[in-house]
Design an enzyme around this catalytic site. Structure first.
Site, short mmCIF file in Angstrom:
data_model
loop_
_atom_site.label_atom_id
_atom_site.label_comp_id
_atom_site.label_asym_id
_atom_site.label_seq_id
_atom_site.Cartn_x
_atom_site.Cartn_y
_atom_site.Cartn_z
N GLU A 32 0.09 -5.28 7.85
CA GLU A 32 -0.81 -6.00 8.92
C GLU A 32 -2.20 -6.61 8.46
O GLU A 32 -2.73 -6.22 7.66
CB GLU A 32 -1.00 -4.95 10.23
N CYS A 86 -8.65 -10.31 8.56
CA CYS A 86 -8.83 -8.86 7.74
C CYS A 86 -7.62 -8.65 7.03
O CYS A 86 -6.53 -8.61 7.64
CB CYS A 86 -9.08 -7.88 8.97
N CYS A 113 -2.12 4.12 1.75
CA CYS A 113 -3.34 4.29 1.48
C CYS A 113 -3.48 5.65 0.67
O CYS A 113 -2.73 6.79 1.42
CB CYS A 113 -4.47 4.29 2.43
N CYS A 152 -9.11 9.41 4.70
CA CYS A 152 -10.14 9.54 5.29
C CYS A 152 -9.82 10.12 6.54
O CYS A 152 -8.86 9.45 7.21
CB CYS A 152 -10.95 8.11 5.36
N CYS A 201 -9.39 8.11 9.89
CA CYS A 201 -8.50 6.71 9.96
C CYS A 201 -6.94 7.16 9.99
O CYS A 201 -6.29 7.81 9.30
CB CYS A 201 -8.97 6.34 8.65
N CYS A 256 -9.79 -1.21 14.28
CA CYS A 256 -10.07 -0.49 12.98
C CYS A 256 -9.29 0.69 12.84
O CYS A 256 -9.45 1.71 13.76
CB CYS A 256 -11.69 -0.19 12.54
S1 SF4 Z 1 -10.49 4.23 6.11
FE1 SF4 Z 1 -8.21 4.55 5.97
S2 SF4 Z 1 -7.26 2.55 4.97
FE2 SF4 Z 1 -9.50 2.58 4.34
S3 SF4 Z 1 -9.51 3.76 2.53
FE3 SF4 Z 1 -9.97 5.28 4.14
S4 SF4 Z 1 -7.71 6.21 4.61
FE4 SF4 Z 1 -7.63 4.26 3.36
#
Ligand code: SF4
Length: 414
Positions: A136, A151, A158, A162, A165, A389
C-alpha cells in the site's frame, strides 16, 4: 549495487576498528537482504520493464539492441518527465524505433487493485506487482495547501515486529525492487494527473516522499537507494533530496551509508528512551541500542537546522508517556537539530496498548517544546480507509480476504 565503504566513528574509541565493524555489518545486512530479492524484471513474454533501471543500465540496454547511448536521455525524459507509458506517445522517437522498443520493453506501473479516498482527502492505493504480491501507498495532502506527502512501502511485510505496529504482524515476504518503489510514486502521480514533472520550484501536489510505509527501508537499502536516485534525477521526476525522508527503526550501519550516499532527510522511530523498554517496543533495539542510534543521528551529514532529524514517538498510555520520559527524551536528543512527532496510538485488535490521554499528550509535548524542539501531535489521517500509521495492509487485507472475488485487475504489463 556496490557501495563505497562508509567511515563511521561509532562503537569504539578506535575509529578504524569501528568502521571495519560497520563495514562487516553492512555486508551482512546486504547478504540477508539479498535472500528477499524481488523477482526478475523480465515479463513472461520476455519483455523488460524500463522503469527502475539506472541511466547506466538503460544505456547498456540501448547499446545491446544496437542503439546509440543518447537514446537514454530521450527515454528518460519520456518516462520520468512526461510520464509516458506508451512508446507511441514518444514523439521525438521515430516510428520504427518506437515499434522496436515496444517489442522488447514496457514502461510499467504496479497494478491498482483498489484506490480509496478518505473524508479528509487522504488517498490510499493498494498496488499489486507482477508476482501477485501487494503493498500500500498513501497520499496525505497538506490540509492548507496544494501539496502533500506520498508514503511509500519498501518491503512486502516486515521483519522487525515492533509491538505497537499492526503492519509489523505480517512476516517479511520480500523486498520491493527499484521499479516497484519508483512505480508507487509514478502510479500515485498518474492518479492525480501530475505529469509532466513540475520543474524547479514550480508547486507540486505530490511534493514530498516519506519512506514510512510497510517495511524497514534500510533493510532494502540497495533498491531504495536506486529508486531514490531515479526520483531525484533532475531530468526526470526531479524531486530534491530535501523533499525525501527515510524513516528507520535504527539500522545504524545503514544510517551512515544513507547519509553519506543519498543525503536525504532522516526520521527515526524512537518510541522509548530506555533500552529495557525500547527492546520490547522496537525489538531491533537489542541489536542497535539507543545510544548507538542517537550517535548515528548526531553524525548524520544531512542534518541541519533547516533539515532537522525527525524522531517519531508513539504515545502509549502508562508505558512511555510520563513526564520523566519526556525529560529523558530532551536530554537524549539535546544538541541534535531535531523535531519530535508525537503519534497518538491507533488501537488494533489483539494489541494490549492504549492511547495516551489528550492531557498526557499535551503535557509531554509541552516539555519537549519548552526545551526548544518542535513537537507536533500528529493527528491520524485517513482513518476511515485504514490508511493511518501502522494500519497498512492489515485490516484492508483481512477485509479483502473476506470479499475477494476473481475480478481484481491484473497488474500493468503482466
Ligand atoms: S513500525 Fe511496523 S512496518 Fe515499521 S519497522 Fe516496525 S514493524 Fe516494520
Amino acid at each position: 549495487m556496490s557501495a563505497a565503504p562508509v567511515t563511521s566513528p561509532s562503537r569504539s574509541r578506535d575509529g578504524t576498528a569501528a568502521s571495519l565493524l560497520n563495514d562487516e555489518e553492512r555486508t551482512r545486512i546486504r547478504a540477508k537482504s539479498a535472500q528477499f530479492a524481488p523477482p526478475a524484471a523480465a515479463l513472461p513474454d520476455g519483455r523488460r520493464d524500463l522503469v527502475g533501471l539506472s541511466r547506466e543500465e538503460l544505456t547498456d540496454i540501448m547499446v545491446e539492441i544496437g542503439e546509440k547511448p543518447f537514446r537514454t536521455k530521450q527515454l528518460w525524459h519520456w518516462i520520468y518527465h512526461q510520464g509516458a507509458t506508451d512508446f507511441s506517445r514518444m514523439s521525438s522517437i521515430a516510428r520504427p524505433l518506437q515499434e522496436k522498443l515496444a517489442e522488447r520493453f514496457i514502461v510499467g506501473r504496479p497494478g491498482v487493485v483498489t484506490e480509496q479516498t478518505s473524508q479528509d482527502s487522504t488517498r490510499k492505493f493498494l498496488f499489486r506487482f507482477r508476482d501477485g504480491q501487494e503493498a500500500e501507498t498513501v497520499y496525505i495532502p497538506d490540509r492548507q495547501e496544494d501539496r502533500g506527502a506520498v508514503c511509500i512501502s519498501s518491503q512486502v511485510g516486515c521483519t522487525l515486529s515492533c509491538t505497537f505496529c499492526h503492519t509489523g504482524t505480517q512476516a517479511l515476504v520480500r523486498n520491493l525492487g527499484a521499479a516497484e518503489i519508483v512505480g508507487q510514486f509514478m502510479a500515485a502521480r498518474d492518479s492525480y494527473g501530475e505529469w509532466p514533472s513540475p520543474k524547479g520550484d514550480t508547486p507540486r501536489l505530490l511534493s514530498t516522499i516519506v519512506l514510512m510505509g510497510m517495511g524497514e527501508p534500510l533493510y532494502n537499502y540497495d533498491n531504495v537507494a536506486k529508486a531514490m536516485r531515479i526520483i531525484m534525477d533532475g531530468e526526470g521526476i526531479g524531486l530534491s533530496r530535501r523533499r525525501i525522508t527515510l524513516s528507520t527503526s535504527g539500522v545504524v550501519p545503514m544510517m551512515d551509508q544513507c547519509g553519506a550516499e543519498l543525503g536525504i532527510n532522516l526520521a527515526v522511530s524512537l518510541h522509548a528512551v530506555r533500552d529495557d523498554l525500547r527492546d520490547e517496543i522496537v525489538p531491533l533495539n537489542r541489536k542497535y541500542p539507543i545510544r548507538e542510534v542517537i550517535a548515528a543521528c548526531r553524525r548524520y551529514p544531512a542534518a541541519s537546522n533547516a533539515r532537522r532529524i525527525t524522531f517519531e514517538y508513539i504515545m502509549l498510555r502508562g508505558v512511555n508517556d510520563s513526564e520523566a520520559d519526556a525529560r529523558e527524551l530532551v536530554r537524549l536528543i539535546s544538541g541534535i537539530p531535531a523535531k519530535v512527532n508525537l503519534i497518538p496510538f491507533n488501537p488494533w485488535p489483539g494489541s494490549s496498548y492504549r492511547p495516551s490521554t489528550r492531557e498526557q499528550l499535551e503535557r509531554f509535548a509541552n516539555i519537549v517544546m519548552d526545551a526548544g524542539f518542535a513537537s507536533p501531535i500528529r493527528m491520524p489521517r485517513g482513518r476511515d480507509i485504514l490508511a493511518a500509521c501502522g494500519q497498512l495492509r492489515t485490516e484492508s487485507q483481512r477485509l479483502r480476504r473476506a470479499e475477494r472475488t476473481d475480478t481484481a485487475p491484473d497488474p500493468a504489463g503482466a
